[in-house]
Design a protein around this motif. Structure first.
Motif, PDB file in Angstrom:
ATOM      1  N   LEU A  84      37.257  22.211  36.856  1.00  0.00           N
ATOM      2  CA  LEU A  84      38.249  23.000  37.590  1.00  0.00           C
ATOM      3  C   LEU A  84      38.403  24.389  36.989  1.00  0.00           C
ATOM      4  O   LEU A  84      38.487  25.386  37.710  1.00  0.00           O
ATOM      5  CB  LEU A  84      39.608  22.279  37.581  1.00  0.00           C
ATOM      6  CG  LEU A  84      39.721  21.049  38.476  1.00  0.00           C
ATOM      7  CD1 LEU A  84      41.033  20.321  38.187  1.00  0.00           C
ATOM      8  CD2 LEU A  84      39.655  21.436  39.948  1.00  0.00           C
ATOM      9  N   ILE A  85      38.439  24.462  35.652  1.00  0.00           N
ATOM     10  CA  ILE A  85      38.562  25.759  34.977  1.00  0.00           C
ATOM     11  C   ILE A  85      37.371  26.642  35.317  1.00  0.00           C
ATOM     12  O   ILE A  85      37.511  27.837  35.594  1.00  0.00           O
ATOM     13  CB  ILE A  85      38.681  25.563  33.445  1.00  0.00           C
ATOM     14  CG1 ILE A  85      40.040  24.930  33.105  1.00  0.00           C
ATOM     15  CG2 ILE A  85      38.504  26.883  32.705  1.00  0.00           C
ATOM     16  CD1 ILE A  85      40.150  24.430  31.694  1.00  0.00           C
ATOM     17  N   SER A  86      36.171  26.041  35.319  1.00  0.00           N
ATOM     18  CA  SER A  86      34.961  26.794  35.662  1.00  0.00           C
ATOM     19  C   SER A  86      35.015  27.293  37.103  1.00  0.00           C
ATOM     20  O   SER A  86      34.642  28.431  37.402  1.00  0.00           O
ATOM     21  CB  SER A  86      33.733  25.906  35.441  1.00  0.00           C
ATOM     22  OG  SER A  86      32.569  26.552  35.868  1.00  0.00           O
ATOM     23  N   GLU A  87      35.496  26.424  37.999  1.00  0.00           N
ATOM     24  CA  GLU A  87      35.592  26.789  39.414  1.00  0.00           C
ATOM     25  C   GLU A  87      36.609  27.909  39.626  1.00  0.00           C
ATOM     26  O   GLU A  87      36.365  28.856  40.385  1.00  0.00           O
ATOM     27  CB  GLU A  87      35.996  25.559  40.228  1.00  0.00           C
ATOM     28  CG  GLU A  87      36.030  25.770  41.738  1.00  0.00           C
ATOM     29  CD  GLU A  87      34.668  26.038  42.341  1.00  0.00           C
ATOM     30  OE1 GLU A  87      34.620  26.635  43.422  1.00  0.00           O
ATOM     31  OE2 GLU A  87      33.655  25.669  41.721  1.00  0.00           O
ATOM     32  N   ILE A  88      37.760  27.820  38.931  1.00  0.00           N
ATOM     33  CA  ILE A  88      38.784  28.862  39.035  1.00  0.00           C
ATOM     34  C   ILE A  88      38.237  30.198  38.538  1.00  0.00           C
ATOM     35  O   ILE A  88      38.454  31.241  39.143  1.00  0.00           O
ATOM     36  CB  ILE A  88      40.049  28.457  38.237  1.00  0.00           C
ATOM     37  CG1 ILE A  88      40.769  27.308  38.959  1.00  0.00           C
ATOM     38  CG2 ILE A  88      40.993  29.640  38.058  1.00  0.00           C
ATOM     39  CD1 ILE A  88      41.836  26.637  38.138  1.00  0.00           C
ATOM     40  N   LYS A  93      36.293  35.672  39.927  1.00  0.00           N
ATOM     41  CA  LYS A  93      35.258  36.705  39.936  1.00  0.00           C
ATOM     42  C   LYS A  93      34.901  37.109  41.359  1.00  0.00           C
ATOM     43  O   LYS A  93      34.660  38.284  41.648  1.00  0.00           O
ATOM     44  CB  LYS A  93      34.013  36.214  39.194  1.00  0.00           C
ATOM     45  CG  LYS A  93      34.208  36.190  37.674  1.00  0.00           C
ATOM     46  CD  LYS A  93      33.025  35.597  36.968  1.00  0.00           C
ATOM     47  CE  LYS A  93      33.278  35.525  35.452  1.00  0.00           C
ATOM     48  NZ  LYS A  93      32.190  34.823  34.759  1.00  0.00           N
ATOM     49  N   GLU A  94      34.862  36.119  42.260  1.00  0.00           N
ATOM     50  CA  GLU A  94      34.563  36.405  43.662  1.00  0.00           C
ATOM     51  C   GLU A  94      35.666  37.263  44.291  1.00  0.00           C
ATOM     52  O   GLU A  94      35.402  38.205  45.036  1.00  0.00           O
ATOM     53  CB  GLU A  94      34.403  35.104  44.453  1.00  0.00           C
ATOM     54  CG  GLU A  94      33.110  34.371  44.143  1.00  0.00           C
ATOM     55  CD  GLU A  94      33.004  33.043  44.883  1.00  0.00           C
ATOM     56  OE1 GLU A  94      33.899  32.732  45.696  1.00  0.00           O
ATOM     57  OE2 GLU A  94      32.028  32.326  44.648  1.00  0.00           O
ATOM     58  N   VAL A  95      36.924  36.920  43.971  1.00  0.00           N
ATOM     59  CA  VAL A  95      38.065  37.681  44.504  1.00  0.00           C
ATOM     60  C   VAL A  95      38.051  39.103  43.963  1.00  0.00           C
ATOM     61  O   VAL A  95      38.280  40.069  44.690  1.00  0.00           O
ATOM     62  CB  VAL A  95      39.400  36.978  44.152  1.00  0.00           C
ATOM     63  CG1 VAL A  95      40.576  37.874  44.467  1.00  0.00           C
ATOM     64  CG2 VAL A  95      39.532  35.679  44.932  1.00  0.00           C
ATOM     65  N   GLN A  96      37.761  39.235  42.648  1.00  0.00           N
ATOM     66  CA  GLN A  96      37.705  40.563  42.039  1.00  0.00           C
ATOM     67  C   GLN A  96      36.635  41.421  42.715  1.00  0.00           C
ATOM     68  O   GLN A  96      36.830  42.609  42.971  1.00  0.00           O
ATOM     69  CB  GLN A  96      37.420  40.445  40.538  1.00  0.00           C
ATOM     70  CG  GLN A  96      38.601  39.909  39.751  1.00  0.00           C
ATOM     71  CD  GLN A  96      38.211  39.401  38.392  1.00  0.00           C
ATOM     72  OE1 GLN A  96      37.113  39.686  37.893  1.00  0.00           O
ATOM     73  NE2 GLN A  96      39.076  38.615  37.769  1.00  0.00           N
TER      74      GLN A  96
END
Length: 346
Positions: A84-88, A93-96
């Motif tokens: 989950l931490i990796s996915e978040i 990064k995608e949002v940024q």
């Protein structure tokens, strides 16, 4: 000796030949807080267990016949959490990337270049930002662009529309409340200020804030602390404040609708978003973008705008601004039966 290899998990006995497990746990957590530590021991003293959990141990397993199953269960839970931490992290990064303001905010007009300059200045500091503009001009998009290009980009961006919440609930929404603070408060609730800690809090339609709450908001901003409803305990907060409104706050102060001291506290760096009718050819750039996005999302052929359709778009006043333009061209693409979008489709 092998901590530099950064294992995911370390298992420790509480009793070790040369030191106890709590000392080694402290050392691991100080040097590498991301490493998960599981303690396994015959020590059953509850105070010791509580102390080890406070120091950061993931679990404490007492030696027994079911130790294998307990250990496997804990390791599996850690594995899920790490996933989950990796996915978040990946999503952040995608949002940024999405809110790189030079690609997410579309427009080449001179007035928009001035907006880009102000965003550039805002993103490099923690100064409060106030965004002004008519409805539909993209105020939240600018707020996100500032956050996701700032030093706080890895923390939360929390948006709150002041006008969408009844005045009697706004304190609870922003500051949170304790269990039993009022009828219906069945559990403790964290407010938006705490949610946005170390990140950014975007307060949209700030001019609609009830006069009775404005003094509490002023104190929260000045002292950088809040008090949950039903509590006496102050909680320190560290969130960057970005506010937006489609009203002239200075005029609202003159009318007595908005506190002058709060106005000056929120003023910070002002960004004025121009209405679409003042952005010239940006109308066509935005229209093309919306047509391409809507076409791909709905498996529709992406069509060009005819010369006459372009002329019609350029000569409209857009009381709803970018939001209105988006709706117009999406409907036009849906209705169009020709190779190009015609004026009648608009």
């Amino acid at each position: 000796d092998h901590l530099h290899e950064l294992p995911d998990i370390v298992t420790l006995d509480y009793r070790l030949p040369d030191q106890n497990g709590s000392d080694l746990l402290k050392k691991i957590k100080q040097e590498h807080p991301e490493i998960q530590v599981i303690l396994i021991s015959e020590q059953e003293d509850i105070n010791t267990v509580v102390e080890l959990l406070k120091l950061g141990a993931k679990d404490y397993i007492i030696k027994s016949n079911d130790i294998r199953d307990r250990l496997l269960n804990t390791v599996q839970n850690i594995r899920k959490e790490m996933g989950l931490i990796s996915e978040i992290s990946k999503l952040r990064k995608e949002v940024q990337k999405k809110y790189n303001f030079k690609s997410s905010i579309i427009g080449e007009s001179q007035v928009m270049n001035q907006v880009y300059e102000m965003i550039e200045k805002a993103r490099n500091t923690n100064i409060t930002v106030s965004i002004y503009g008519e409805t539909g001009t993209g105020k939240e998009l600018v707020a996100k662009a500032i956050h996701y290009n700032s030093k706080r980009k890895d923390k939360s961006f929390v948006a709150f529309n002041v006008a969408a919440v009844p005045s009697e609930l706004i304190e609870s929404e922003l500051f949170g409340h304790e269990k039993g603070a009022f009828t219906g408060a069945a559990f403790r609730r964290i407010g938006k200020f705490e949610e946005a800690d170390e990140g950014s809090l975007f307060l949209d339609e700030i001019a609609e804030m009830d006069a009775s709450f404005q003094v509490k908001m002023l104190r929260a901003l000045q002292e950088k602390e809040i008090v949950r409803v039903g509590s006496n305990q102050t909680i320190k907060t560290d969130c960057r404040i970005i506010v937006a409104t489609n009203k002239n706050l200075k005029e609202e102060v003159k009318k007595g609708n908005f506190r002058e001291d709060l106005y000056y506290r929120l003023l910070g760096l002002s960004i004025e978003l121009p209405p679409l009718r003042e952005r010239g050819k940006d109308v066509l750039i935005l229209a093309k973008h919306f047509i391409e996005v809507f076409g791909k999302e709905n498996n529709l052929p992406v069509k060009k705008l005819s010369d006459k359709a372009q002329h019609k778009l350029l000569n409209h006043s857009y009381p709803g601004n970018i939001r209105e333009l988006k709706s117009i061209v999406e409907l036009a693409l849906t209705l169009s039966d020709h190779e190009e979008i015609q004026p009648a489709d608009l």
